[in-house]
Design a protein around this motif. Structure first.
Motif, mmCIF file in Angstrom:
data_model
loop_
_atom_site.group_PDB
_atom_site.id
_atom_site.type_symbol
_atom_site.label_atom_id
_atom_site.label_comp_id
_atom_site.label_asym_id
_atom_site.label_seq_id
_atom_site.Cartn_x
_atom_site.Cartn_y
_atom_site.Cartn_z
ATOM 1 N N PHE A 132 0.821 -1.202 0.000
ATOM 2 C CA PHE A 132 0.000 0.000 0.000
ATOM 3 C C PHE A 132 0.858 1.257 0.000
ATOM 4 O O PHE A 132 0.586 2.196 -0.743
ATOM 5 N N GLY A 133 1.876 1.304 0.858
ATOM 6 C CA GLY A 133 2.669 2.516 0.948
ATOM 7 C C GLY A 133 3.825 2.370 1.913
ATOM 8 O O GLY A 133 4.022 1.318 2.526
ATOM 9 N N PRO A 134 4.609 3.450 2.103
ATOM 10 C CA PRO A 134 5.823 3.396 2.918
ATOM 11 C C PRO A 134 5.521 3.414 4.414
ATOM 12 O O PRO A 134 4.428 3.796 4.846
ATOM 13 N N ARG A 135 6.499 3.034 5.198
ATOM 14 C CA ARG A 135 6.366 3.025 6.653
ATOM 15 C C ARG A 135 6.077 4.425 7.202
ATOM 16 O O ARG A 135 5.269 4.605 8.119
ATOM 17 N N PHE A 136 6.733 5.442 6.644
ATOM 18 C CA PHE A 136 6.618 6.806 7.162
ATOM 19 C C PHE A 136 6.089 7.739 6.067
ATOM 20 O O PHE A 136 6.851 8.483 5.447
ATOM 21 N N PRO A 137 4.798 7.723 5.812
ATOM 22 C CA PRO A 137 4.254 8.549 4.730
ATOM 23 C C PRO A 137 4.204 10.029 5.116
ATOM 24 O O PRO A 137 3.809 10.375 6.236
ATOM 25 N N PRO A 138 4.601 10.922 4.210
ATOM 26 C CA PRO A 138 4.516 12.362 4.497
ATOM 27 C C PRO A 138 3.074 12.840 4.443
ATOM 28 O O PRO A 138 2.255 12.322 3.672
ATOM 29 N N MET A 139 2.724 13.832 5.253
ATOM 30 C CA MET A 139 1.370 14.382 5.261
ATOM 31 C C MET A 139 1.358 15.894 5.043
ATOM 32 O O MET A 139 0.329 16.544 5.243
ATOM 33 N N CYS A 140 2.485 16.456 4.617
ATOM 34 C CA CYS A 140 2.542 17.905 4.424
ATOM 35 C C CYS A 140 1.711 18.366 3.236
ATOM 36 O O CYS A 140 1.383 19.550 3.127
ATOM 37 N N LYS A 141 1.359 17.444 2.356
ATOM 38 C CA LYS A 141 0.494 17.762 1.215
ATOM 39 C C LYS A 141 -0.660 16.752 1.154
ATOM 40 O O LYS A 141 -0.949 16.185 0.110
ATOM 41 N N ALA A 142 -1.300 16.563 2.295
ATOM 42 C CA ALA A 142 -2.362 15.557 2.382
ATOM 43 C C ALA A 142 -3.546 15.901 1.486
ATOM 44 O O ALA A 142 -4.182 15.017 0.908
ATOM 45 N N TYR A 143 -3.849 17.187 1.375
ATOM 46 C CA TYR A 143 -5.001 17.636 0.601
ATOM 47 C C TYR A 143 -4.512 18.334 -0.663
ATOM 48 O O TYR A 143 -3.731 19.290 -0.598
ATOM 49 N N ASP A 144 -4.963 17.844 -1.807
ATOM 50 C CA ASP A 144 -4.429 18.280 -3.089
ATOM 51 C C ASP A 144 -4.746 19.752 -3.356
ATOM 52 O O ASP A 144 -5.910 20.156 -3.418
ATOM 53 N N ARG A 145 -3.685 20.547 -3.528
ATOM 54 C CA ARG A 145 -3.852 21.987 -3.681
ATOM 55 C C ARG A 145 -4.588 22.346 -4.972
ATOM 56 O O ARG A 145 -5.420 23.252 -5.008
#
Length: 313
Positions: free
Chosen positions: A180-193
């Motif tokens: 599904f995805g990486p161990r430490f997913p970034p969330m600084c752009k969680a919502y698409d600008r």
């Protein structure tokens, strides 16, 4: 396969045995996804979560009710799926065409206060990923903390504060599933600008009734509404609206590399003053949802049309 065999506390491990485990394995989720895929004509590309008051059949205004060529699958029939217990949540997946694009609507979601761990509240997002969804539109009902907000306003979520995560409660806890995805997913752009800006353009160009804002959302565990002191603290932290959902769904969606747009319907103004005698209640959430349902349906339809034309491969 008889989906009714699976109760809320039961999951299947990779060997097919029923257990009361702490999470669903990838194999469990593939069983769920296959059950769904066997019952729909094609894979949806967009998933939509219909929040409180926005997913019921009132005056045929609900988005899921207006899809073309619908396929309906009740949650209770789906292996490993939880069941929604909250008024205003119909409790079914609805597949069909929205603005000419094949989508899936969650007509009702799952909450931590219903007794489900966060991984199970967010599990349908991973199932969406496995059946083809790449874009998630999440809606919710929320209390307005920002003093500029009035009942019936809509807030595009530009960011969130994961209060439950601060307390060590996160849907991504446990062994990471790298498929599904990486161990430490970034969330600084969680919502698409881009989608946020386009949604603002759509609202303005379509001249929808009511006001549209942009702000920060937070999710608390519920089921109680917040105290005055809690709301004042959240305001100091920069929170504009508060609810009991969405954040764990977005975390899971971004871990799956889905593109996310989310918005809140402000169903009540939060009580921030000890001398204010008003009290929030779930009935007003439902009532405001009824009043705004048609506008929000058309809003989502326009967003889906934009995604299909400009963002899908």
């Amino acid at each position: 396969m008889n989906g009714n065999k699976y109760t809320n506390g039961e999951i299947r491990n990779g060997n097919g045995f029923e257990t009361n485990g702490d999470s669903c394995t990838y194999d469990d989720l593939m069983i769920t996804a296959k059950y769904v895929l066997d019952r729909i004509p094609k894979m949806p590309s967009i998933g939509i979560i219909c929040g409180s008051g926005m997913g019921q059949y009132w005056n045929e205004g609900a988005l899921a009710d207006t899809l073309q060529d619908k396929t309906i699958i009740p949650y209770g029939e789906i292996p490993n799926f939880p069941v929604s217990t909250v008024e205003g949540h119909a409790g079914q997946l609805v597949f069909g065409a929205c603005s000419g694009t094949y989508v899936v609507c969650m007509q009702g979601r799952f909450h931590h206060y219903e007794g489900y761990p966060l991984w199970k509240c967010a599990m349908p997002i991973r199932v969406m990923k496995l059946i083809g969804v790449e874009f998630l539109i999440a809606t919710n009902a929320a209390g307005g903390i920002n003093p500029a907000f009035n009942e019936g306003d809509v807030m595009l979520i530009k960011d969130h504060i994961n209060m439950m995560g601060f307390a060590g409660n996160n849907p991504l806890q446990g062994p990471n599933e790298s498929r599904f995805g990486p161990r430490f997913p970034p969330m600084c752009k969680a919502y698409d600008r881009d989608l946020i800006e386009k949604a603002k353009d759509i609202w303005k160009n379509q001249q929808f009734d009511g006001r549209l804002f942009e702000g920060v959302y937070t999710c608390l565990g519920g089921p109680n509404f917040e105290t005055v002191a809690e709301l004042r603290m959240l305001k100091l932290l920069g929170v504009d609206a508060v609810g009991m959902s969405t954040v764990h769904e977005v975390l899971t969606a971004r871990h799956c590399n889905m593109t996310v747009l989310a918005f809140s319907l402000i169903t009540n103004e939060c009580v921030m003053d000890y001398y204010d005698h008003s009290q929030p209640n779930h009935e007003e959430v439902i009532d405001v949802g009824k009043l705004r349902q048609s506008t929000l349906r058309r809003f989502v339809e326009e967003i889906v049309a934009y995604i299909a034309k400009n963002r899908m491969k």
